[in-house]
Design a protein around this motif. Structure first.
Motif, mmCIF file in Angstrom:
data_model
loop_
_atom_site.group_PDB
_atom_site.id
_atom_site.type_symbol
_atom_site.label_atom_id
_atom_site.label_comp_id
_atom_site.label_asym_id
_atom_site.label_seq_id
_atom_site.Cartn_x
_atom_site.Cartn_y
_atom_site.Cartn_z
ATOM 1 N N ARG A 1 -5.222 1.069 -11.232
ATOM 2 C CA ARG A 1 -4.379 -0.069 -10.863
ATOM 3 C C ARG A 1 -4.681 -1.269 -11.754
ATOM 4 O O ARG A 1 -3.762 -1.870 -12.331
ATOM 5 C CB ARG A 1 -4.631 -0.415 -9.396
ATOM 6 N N VAL A 2 -5.958 -1.600 -11.877
ATOM 7 C CA VAL A 2 -6.305 -2.786 -12.667
ATOM 8 C C VAL A 2 -5.905 -2.564 -14.124
ATOM 9 O O VAL A 2 -5.291 -3.428 -14.758
ATOM 10 C CB VAL A 2 -7.810 -3.111 -12.548
ATOM 11 N N ARG A 3 -6.202 -1.385 -14.643
ATOM 12 C CA ARG A 3 -5.870 -1.075 -16.031
ATOM 13 C C ARG A 3 -4.361 -1.204 -16.280
ATOM 14 O O ARG A 3 -3.927 -1.858 -17.231
ATOM 15 C CB ARG A 3 -6.323 0.365 -16.330
ATOM 16 N N MET A 4 -3.563 -0.624 -15.396
ATOM 17 C CA MET A 4 -2.115 -0.606 -15.633
ATOM 18 C C MET A 4 -1.479 -1.973 -15.429
ATOM 19 O O MET A 4 -0.555 -2.347 -16.155
ATOM 20 C CB MET A 4 -1.451 0.449 -14.745
ATOM 21 N N VAL A 5 -1.963 -2.725 -14.445
ATOM 22 C CA VAL A 5 -1.400 -4.068 -14.245
ATOM 23 C C VAL A 5 -1.770 -4.954 -15.432
ATOM 24 O O VAL A 5 -0.928 -5.694 -15.965
ATOM 25 C CB VAL A 5 -1.871 -4.685 -12.906
ATOM 26 N N VAL A 6 -3.009 -4.871 -15.881
ATOM 27 C CA VAL A 6 -3.442 -5.686 -17.023
ATOM 28 C C VAL A 6 -2.625 -5.335 -18.269
ATOM 29 O O VAL A 6 -2.140 -6.229 -18.985
ATOM 30 C CB VAL A 6 -4.961 -5.502 -17.282
ATOM 31 N N GLU A 7 -2.437 -4.040 -18.512
ATOM 32 C CA GLU A 7 -1.639 -3.602 -19.674
ATOM 33 C C GLU A 7 -0.207 -4.124 -19.584
ATOM 34 O O GLU A 7 0.354 -4.641 -20.550
ATOM 35 C CB GLU A 7 -1.595 -2.064 -19.740
ATOM 36 N N ALA A 8 0.374 -3.971 -18.397
ATOM 37 C CA ALA A 8 1.768 -4.394 -18.207
ATOM 38 C C ALA A 8 1.907 -5.895 -18.450
ATOM 39 O O ALA A 8 2.890 -6.352 -19.046
ATOM 40 C CB ALA A 8 2.232 -4.029 -16.800
ATOM 41 N N MET B 1 0.860 -1.171 0.000
ATOM 42 C CA MET B 1 0.000 0.000 0.000
ATOM 43 C C MET B 1 0.906 1.234 0.000
ATOM 44 O O MET B 1 1.905 1.273 0.734
ATOM 45 C CB MET B 1 -0.846 -0.007 1.274
ATOM 46 N N GLY B 2 0.599 2.214 -0.828
ATOM 47 C CA GLY B 2 1.436 3.413 -0.923
ATOM 48 C C GLY B 2 2.142 3.490 -2.266
ATOM 49 O O GLY B 2 2.473 4.575 -2.738
ATOM 50 N N GLN C 1 -7.621 3.575 -2.752
ATOM 51 C CA GLN C 1 -6.907 4.730 -2.216
ATOM 52 C C GLN C 1 -6.332 5.586 -3.345
ATOM 53 O O GLN C 1 -6.090 5.091 -4.448
ATOM 54 C CB GLN C 1 -5.758 4.264 -1.305
ATOM 55 N N SER C 2 -6.045 6.840 -3.015
ATOM 56 C CA SER C 2 -5.500 7.763 -4.025
ATOM 57 C C SER C 2 -4.125 7.311 -4.517
ATOM 58 O O SER C 2 -3.719 7.632 -5.625
ATOM 59 C CB SER C 2 -5.403 9.177 -3.442
ATOM 60 N N TYR C 3 -3.391 6.547 -3.698
ATOM 61 C CA TYR C 3 -2.065 6.063 -4.115
ATOM 62 C C TYR C 3 -2.152 5.287 -5.431
ATOM 63 O O TYR C 3 -1.288 5.407 -6.302
ATOM 64 C CB TYR C 3 -1.459 5.108 -3.077
ATOM 65 N N ALA C 4 -3.158 4.434 -5.537
ATOM 66 C CA ALA C 4 -3.297 3.560 -6.711
ATOM 67 C C ALA C 4 -4.774 3.202 -6.846
ATOM 68 O O ALA C 4 -5.189 2.102 -6.495
ATOM 69 C CB ALA C 4 -2.454 2.288 -6.537
ATOM 70 N N PRO C 5 -5.577 4.155 -7.352
ATOM 71 C CA PRO C 5 -7.028 3.929 -7.419
ATOM 72 C C PRO C 5 -7.363 2.638 -8.167
ATOM 73 O O PRO C 5 -6.624 2.238 -9.084
ATOM 74 C CB PRO C 5 -7.545 5.152 -8.185
ATOM 75 N N GLN D 1 3.975 1.669 -10.254
ATOM 76 C CA GLN D 1 4.958 0.867 -9.511
ATOM 77 C C GLN D 1 4.455 -0.558 -9.298
ATOM 78 O O GLN D 1 5.220 -1.524 -9.401
ATOM 79 C CB GLN D 1 5.244 1.516 -8.152
ATOM 80 N N LEU D 2 3.178 -0.682 -9.003
ATOM 81 C CA LEU D 2 2.613 -2.026 -8.808
ATOM 82 C C LEU D 2 2.648 -2.801 -10.129
ATOM 83 O O LEU D 2 2.966 -3.997 -10.157
ATOM 84 C CB LEU D 2 1.179 -1.931 -8.266
ATOM 85 N N ALA D 3 2.351 -2.111 -11.227
ATOM 86 C CA ALA D 3 2.356 -2.769 -12.540
ATOM 87 C C ALA D 3 3.766 -3.252 -12.888
ATOM 88 O O ALA D 3 3.957 -4.357 -13.399
ATOM 89 C CB ALA D 3 1.831 -1.809 -13.609
ATOM 90 N N GLU D 4 4.746 -2.426 -12.574
ATOM 91 C CA GLU D 4 6.145 -2.803 -12.829
ATOM 92 C C GLU D 4 6.513 -4.046 -12.010
ATOM 93 O O GLU D 4 7.138 -4.988 -12.510
ATOM 94 C CB GLU D 4 7.050 -1.612 -12.476
ATOM 95 N N ARG D 5 6.092 -4.055 -10.768
ATOM 96 C CA ARG D 5 6.354 -5.216 -9.908
ATOM 97 C C ARG D 5 5.663 -6.464 -10.472
ATOM 98 O O ARG D 5 6.230 -7.558 -10.459
ATOM 99 C CB ARG D 5 5.872 -4.897 -8.487
#
Lengths: 366, 366
Positions: free
Chosen positions: A173-180, A134-135, A165-169, A140-144
Motif C-alpha cells: 500500500r505505502v509503495r503503490m500510493v507513494v509511486e502514484a 478497507m477492502g 490486511q491481505s486486501y492491501a498489505p 485501488q487506494l493508490a488510484e484514489r
C-alpha cells in the motif's frame, strides 16, 4: 512538584474534602493514614492546593504531586495521573502543569510551523483526505490517492482501519500510493503528502515507522491508545523525522462520560501534544459522534496554545466533515486547522478530483 | 468470521437496528452505504447475527466480523473490536467468540494449574501480599517482604505504583527482595514467591522482564492498560517463562460507565486472559471501588471457564480485602482464587508476620 487539575463530582455519601484526600493517598502510597509513617506522609502523597466549587455537586480541585513519584518514566507519569482513580467515578482530569515535566516529554517535533515549512503550505487552513474503504486493493487506494492529489488536497492519510490486511498489505500500500503520487507530481507539478497508518504493537512500531520513511511516506498516522502514548513519544524523538498524526481510536471511554476520565481538550489536546503528536484527529461537533462545539474549541485551544512548553499542534476535526460546511468551520476554527474529509470527497456529482478542487479553492479563499 | 456480543443502549432518536448497522460499517469500511461498491459491502462490514431485547432501551446484539479485517495483528483486533465506536455512547462489549481467533492469541502460559505446579501449592485458595508504600527504600521493602514470607503468604507483589523511583530503584528493589527471601528460605524452610512490577514503556518491557528473571524474581506484574495488551502477550510468549499478574491501573474508564465500554468480566476476564495474563487483579465488591458482587462473580467465571480456548486464569480480588472477611470470600469465590491483601496485613495488633500466619491458617482450613 507538578499540579493536576481535576473536576470532581461527589455522589451520595461523599464529601469533596475526603474524596480529594483519598486521591492524594490512592495515587501514591495507596494505604490508609494509620499505617503510613510520618516522614512518608510528608514526602509522598499529593498535596491539595485548591478546592473551588463549580456546582452543588462538582468542584475544581488542584493537587500537587512530587516529581520523584514519577522517576524517569513517562509510563509512571500516566500511572500517577490516572492509575487506580480511573476505577472510581466522578474524577475528570482537565489540566496538567507541564513545565515541571518538560524534561520527561518532548512534545511535537514539527508542530504547526514545522508542518507548514516541511510541506510548503502558506498561512491558510488545510485539508486531509482519508484513503478508504478497507477492502480496496493497494492499487485501488493508490488510484484514489491520485484523484485527491490532482484536486490539490494537502494531505492524504490512511483510514485508521487500514493495517496490514491481505486486501492491501502495509508494504504494498505505502509503495503503490507513494509511486502514484510521484507520477502525479511529474504530471501535475503537485502532489499531496501521504501519511500511512503504521499502528501495530509497540514493539514493532519503530520498525514500521522506519519502513514508512524508507518507502517515501511524508509522515505517519498512529493510534496512541492502541500502540501506547510512550511509543508515539519515542517516534517523535526518533532520528528519522516524520510528522505524526494521532488518531483517537480506542480512546473513547476516557471522554464519553462527562463526569469521569479526561476532557477531550486534555486528552487530544494536552496529552497527545506532550507525547509528540503534530496533528490531532477528533470527531467534530455535529458529526457522527457527540463532541460539543465548546469541547472542540477548548481542544483546539489546548492543541495550539503558547502557554504549553511544547510546540503547538494542528487540530484535525473530522468524523463527518462536509465540503459545504468548511467555510463555516474556517471562520469558527481559524487557519491553523486541518479539515479531515472522508465520505464527503467521494460524493461529489462530478467526481473525487472535482470535490478536492472545490475544497482547495475554499481553503485558499479563507 | 468471529462474533462479538454487545449490550447496546439506545438514546433519544436512535433505533437499535440503525445503531447496530452503524457499528457494522463504522468498525470496517467507515463510509455511508451509497459510496461503498457492492462487492466490498458483501465482504467487509460486520454482519448482524442477532438482536434480542434486554430492557425497553437496551438490547443484546451479536455481530460477526471477517477475520481478514484483522490480518495477522492483535493490535488491529482491538481496533476492530472497539476503535471508533469507543467514541459513541451506549455500546458495551460483553463477549468475544475466541475460538476463531485462537491463532492470534496465546492466552496464559501457566494458567491455574501451571501456577500451582510452579509454586507447589496444593488445591486451596491462595493469598498475595502487596509491598508498599511508595517512598520506602529497597531495604525497607525487603524487610517487609521477609515478614510476609515468614508468616507463610504465597505471593508478594509490588504495589502498582512502584516503578523505578529513586526511593527504591527497580534493580535494587528486586535484588534486595530476592536476597531477603532467599535468607528466609534458609532460615524458615519456606519463602514466598515474588512478583515485581516491571511496567515501563512497551519498548523497554521485555528488557525489564528479562532483568527480573535474571535477578531471580518468580513472576512479574504488568499494567496492560499502560504498557499495552500486546506487550503483555509478547511476554507470555517469551522463551523466558515467568507467570504474569495483570493489574487494572489506567483501565477504569472502560468499566465505570454501566452502558459503555467493556464489562469487568470481558476486560479483566476474557481480554486479559486472551492476551496472556496468568492472574488478574480487580477491585473486589465492598472495597474502595464500586464493582458489584455480580460483576465480580462473572469476572471470576470469565477468568476460569473451560469454554475458552485459553488456559484458565486466577482471579485476584483486592482493593480493600480484609483478613477477617477471607473465610466469607473463600466460600463465595472458591479455591481457585488469590486473595490480594495490602493494608489489612499491616494492621494486625501483633504485627505483619502474625497477620500473615493468620491468613495462611484460614486458607488451609478452607
Amino acid at each position: 512538584m507538578f499540579s493536576v487539575t481535576y473536576h470532581i463530582t461527589c455522589y451520595q455519601g461523599e464529601s469533596i474534602e475526603e474524596k480529594s484526600r483519598w486521591i492524594c493517598l490512592e495515587q501514591s502510597v495507596e494505604l490508609p493514614l494509620k499505617v503510613i509513617p510520618d516522614y512518608i506522609l510528608k514526602a509522598i502523597p499529593g498535596k491539595i492546593q485548591q478546592i473551588n466549587p463549580i456546582t452543588d455537586v462538582k468542584w475544581e480541585v488542584e493537587i500537587a504531586w512530587p516529581l520523584e513519584n514519577i522517576g524517569d518514566d513517562s509510563t509512571q507519569f500516566l500511572n500517577v495521573l490516572y492509575g487506580n482513580i480511573s476505577l472510581k467515578r466522578g474524577i475528570k482530569v482537565v489540566h496538567v502543569e507541564w513545565e515541571p515535566l518538560a524534561s520527561l516529554f518532548n512534545g511535537p517535533s514539527f508542530g504547526i510551523t514545522g508542518v507548514r515549512e516541511k510541506f510548503n503550505i502558506s498561512d491558510r487552513p488545510m485539508a486531509c483526505a482519508v484513503l478508504k474503504p478497507m477492502g480496496f486493493s493497494a492499487g485501488q487506494l493508490a488510484e484514489r490517492a491520485t484523484q485527491f492529489s490532482a484536486g490539490g488536497i494537502d494531505f492524504i492519510k490512511d483510514d485508521h482501519g487500514l493495517a496490514n490486511q491481505s486486501y492491501a498489505p502495509f508494504d504494498d500500500r505505502v509503495r503503490m500510493v507513494v509511486e502514484a503520487l510521484k507520477d502525479s507530481k511529474a504530471r501535475d507539478g503537485y502532489r499531496a503528502a501521504y501519511f500511512p497508518n503504521i499502528t501495530v504493537s509497540a514493539s514493532r512500531l519503530q520498525e514500521r515507522y522506519n519502513q514508512a520513511a524508507e518507502l517515501g511516506a511524508d509522515g505517519v498516522m498512529v493510534l496512541p491508545d492502541l500502540c501506547g502514548y510512550e511509543a508515539m513519544q519515542e517516534l517523535a524523538a526518533s532520528p528519522v523525522e516524520l510528522p505524526i498524526i494521532a488518531h483517537p481510536s480506542f480512546s473513547g471511554t476516557f471522554v464519553t462520560d462527562p463526569a469521569h476520565g479526561f476532557t477531550p481538550a486534555f486528552l487530544y489536546g494536552e496529552l497527545y501534544r506532550a507525547f509528540g503528536a503534530d496533528c490531532t484527529v477528533y470527531p467534530n461537533a455535529g458529526g457522527r459522534f457527540s463532541f460539543s462545539l465548546d469541547n472542540c474549541k477548548k481542544l483546539n485551544e489546548a492543541a495550539r496554545n503558547r502557554t504549553s512548553p511544547f510546540k503547538p499542534m494542528l487540530p484535525m476535526p473530522g468524523g463527518g466533515m462536509k465540503r459545504e460546511t468548511i467555510p463555516h468551520w474556517m471562520k469558527v476554527y481559524g487557519k491553523d486547522t486541518i479539515f479531515l474529509m472522508g465520505a464527503s470527497l467521494l460524493q461529489h456529482p462530478t467526481g473525487i478530483r472535482r470535490a478536492s478542487e472545490e475544497v482547495r479553492r475554499i481553503l485558499e479563499s479563507g
